[in-house]
Design a protein around this motif. Sequence first.
Motif, PDB file in Angstrom:
ATOM      1  N   SER A 107      -9.744   0.282   5.655  1.00  0.00           N
ATOM      2  CA  SER A 107      -9.480  -1.105   5.282  1.00  0.00           C
ATOM      3  C   SER A 107      -8.245  -1.598   6.012  1.00  0.00           C
ATOM      4  O   SER A 107      -7.467  -0.809   6.547  1.00  0.00           O
ATOM      5  N   LEU A 108      -8.080  -2.903   6.045  1.00  0.00           N
ATOM      6  CA  LEU A 108      -6.857  -3.507   6.564  1.00  0.00           C
ATOM      7  C   LEU A 108      -6.030  -3.950   5.364  1.00  0.00           C
ATOM      8  O   LEU A 108      -6.372  -4.924   4.691  1.00  0.00           O
ATOM      9  N   PRO A 109      -4.938  -3.259   5.052  1.00  0.00           N
ATOM     10  CA  PRO A 109      -4.137  -3.640   3.886  1.00  0.00           C
ATOM     11  C   PRO A 109      -3.413  -4.970   4.119  1.00  0.00           C
ATOM     12  O   PRO A 109      -2.746  -5.154   5.134  1.00  0.00           O
ATOM     13  N   LEU A 110      -3.575  -5.879   3.177  1.00  0.00           N
ATOM     14  CA  LEU A 110      -2.778  -7.102   3.135  1.00  0.00           C
ATOM     15  C   LEU A 110      -1.772  -6.900   2.006  1.00  0.00           C
ATOM     16  O   LEU A 110      -2.119  -6.988   0.835  1.00  0.00           O
ATOM     17  N   ILE A 111      -0.548  -6.570   2.368  1.00  0.00           N
ATOM     18  CA  ILE A 111       0.474  -6.214   1.382  1.00  0.00           C
ATOM     19  C   ILE A 111       1.180  -7.489   0.938  1.00  0.00           C
ATOM     20  O   ILE A 111       1.905  -8.107   1.715  1.00  0.00           O
ATOM     21  N   TRP A 112       0.948  -7.870  -0.314  1.00  0.00           N
ATOM     22  CA  TRP A 112       1.556  -9.071  -0.879  1.00  0.00           C
ATOM     23  C   TRP A 112       2.639  -8.633  -1.857  1.00  0.00           C
ATOM     24  O   TRP A 112       2.406  -7.807  -2.742  1.00  0.00           O
ATOM     25  N   THR A 113       3.826  -9.197  -1.706  1.00  0.00           N
ATOM     26  CA  THR A 113       4.946  -8.790  -2.542  1.00  0.00           C
ATOM     27  C   THR A 113       5.425  -9.966  -3.398  1.00  0.00           C
ATOM     28  O   THR A 113       5.352 -11.116  -2.987  1.00  0.00           O
ATOM     29  N   GLU A 114       5.904  -9.625  -4.594  1.00  0.00           N
ATOM     30  CA  GLU A 114       6.470 -10.644  -5.482  1.00  0.00           C
ATOM     31  C   GLU A 114       7.720 -10.083  -6.132  1.00  0.00           C
ATOM     32  O   GLU A 114       7.717  -8.973  -6.668  1.00  0.00           O
ATOM     33  N   GLY A 115       8.786 -10.843  -6.053  1.00  0.00           N
ATOM     34  CA  GLY A 115      10.073 -10.381  -6.539  1.00  0.00           C
ATOM     35  C   GLY A 115      10.947 -10.005  -5.359  1.00  0.00           C
ATOM     36  O   GLY A 115      10.467  -9.551  -4.312  1.00  0.00           O
ATOM     37  N   VAL A 116      12.241 -10.212  -5.502  1.00  0.00           N
ATOM     38  CA  VAL A 116      13.161 -10.033  -4.378  1.00  0.00           C
ATOM     39  C   VAL A 116      13.093  -8.627  -3.801  1.00  0.00           C
ATOM     40  O   VAL A 116      12.979  -8.426  -2.592  1.00  0.00           O
ATOM     41  N   SER A 117      13.141  -7.615  -4.640  1.00  0.00           N
ATOM     42  CA  SER A 117      13.205  -6.235  -4.152  1.00  0.00           C
ATOM     43  C   SER A 117      11.872  -5.728  -3.614  1.00  0.00           C
ATOM     44  O   SER A 117      11.845  -4.766  -2.852  1.00  0.00           O
ATOM     45  N   ALA A 118      10.773  -6.329  -4.025  1.00  0.00           N
ATOM     46  CA  ALA A 118       9.476  -5.861  -3.548  1.00  0.00           C
ATOM     47  C   ALA A 118       9.267  -6.187  -2.074  1.00  0.00           C
ATOM     48  O   ALA A 118       8.491  -5.500  -1.396  1.00  0.00           O
ATOM     49  N   GLY A 119       9.954  -7.213  -1.569  1.00  0.00           N
ATOM     50  CA  GLY A 119       9.787  -7.595  -0.171  1.00  0.00           C
ATOM     51  C   GLY A 119      10.100  -6.466   0.789  1.00  0.00           C
ATOM     52  O   GLY A 119       9.243  -6.070   1.597  1.00  0.00           O
ATOM     53  N   GLU A 150      17.692  -2.671 -10.655  1.00  0.00           N
ATOM     54  CA  GLU A 150      17.088  -3.117  -9.398  1.00  0.00           C
ATOM     55  C   GLU A 150      16.892  -1.969  -8.418  1.00  0.00           C
ATOM     56  O   GLU A 150      15.834  -1.851  -7.787  1.00  0.00           O
ATOM     57  N   LEU A 151      17.873  -1.106  -8.277  1.00  0.00           N
ATOM     58  CA  LEU A 151      17.742   0.017  -7.353  1.00  0.00           C
ATOM     59  C   LEU A 151      16.690   1.017  -7.823  1.00  0.00           C
ATOM     60  O   LEU A 151      15.955   1.583  -7.001  1.00  0.00           O
TER      61      LEU A 151
END
Length: 377
Positions: free
Chosen positions: A241-253, A353-354
């Motif tokens: 598959s081609l992963p489309l990595i979607w992030t939400e939240g400051v640290s997930a980026g 957060e860490l």
Amino acid sequence: MLDESLLDTPEALAEADRRALLRGAAEAGARVRTAARHAAEAGINDLKPDGRPRAILIAGPGAAAICVADLLGTLAGATSPVIRLAPAGVAPAAGALRWELPGWSGSVDLLLITTPDGTEPGLSLLAEQAYRRGLTVVAVAPAGSPLTEAVHNNHGLFVPMATAPYEEEEEEVPAASAPGVLWALLTPLLALLDRTGLLTAPPDVVEKVADRLDHIAERCGPAIAAYSNPAKTLAAELADSLPLIWTEGVSAGPAGRRFAAALAELSGHPALVAELPEALAAHSALLAGRLAASADPDDFFRDRVEETPALHARVVLLRDRPIGGLTAAPAARDLALSHDTPISELEPEAGGELETLAELIAITDFAAVYLALASGA
């Protein structure tokens, strides 16, 4: 093609792991503790800075330095800009890379050098240039490397990179995206920037990060069956598959960008990364095109042995913690499912957060390693 039977055979995984990637992922917590001890022995915990630096400049080769700069920039926020110095050169080899300081940099700025190699002449030259310009220099690199002497000669602070005994016996430099490399380079710099007041990472917080990494190693280790192992499950889901990595939240980026880099370097697997809610517009055309599962319905007469299966998108939703109030996650699920696109989700347990950032990185690191081993990369 992914050999899923290998995922549930610890002996076969160990035999296939010629680069000691699984061992590096499992020892991430121990690597954090060793790196923290090296930082303390180098005197970082005793520093009394006069104030915050105007800017943090980070130099180093490859994905490790990129990820360190990304993570520190995210954690520091707007208190001081974190700027990565991209190298120039004709090849990615150590001797061919050169770094240059910005013309405006000076005595109120801080230069951080991170490298799992330490033989790059360009970094030694950069340390000399920084000293002439009045910058404070702090480097994390293997002990005994040429960079060690260059930093000491230019009155900088050198922290030996935390390495495992089996790594010291090998002549090859570990992959920049290898799990142990990131924590060995990042941990001393967390302690340093905690002393400058740019972020909060006192020793007790760093110890909690190590504990969280140990906990993930127990959940995602090779002895844990795929059905209860989130990293093995994710690796199997991402095969073909081609992963489309979607992030939400400051640290997930930065965790998502780290995941994409690890997939590319460790397993040769491409991935695209975007942050919500912008990801919905940026990737909607991909989901509606040839990558959608519905774009290539299974042909009953297709030769399933000889023909390569069609590549389809799979959304990987990373959220750094339960988010109250506004969230684009429901819209992301609706968009993916409306195009018959499967979706995988990772959300860490509660914590600082860490800690939550470490959990996302650890699970996705394990997944990238399992994908690499099971696909023969």
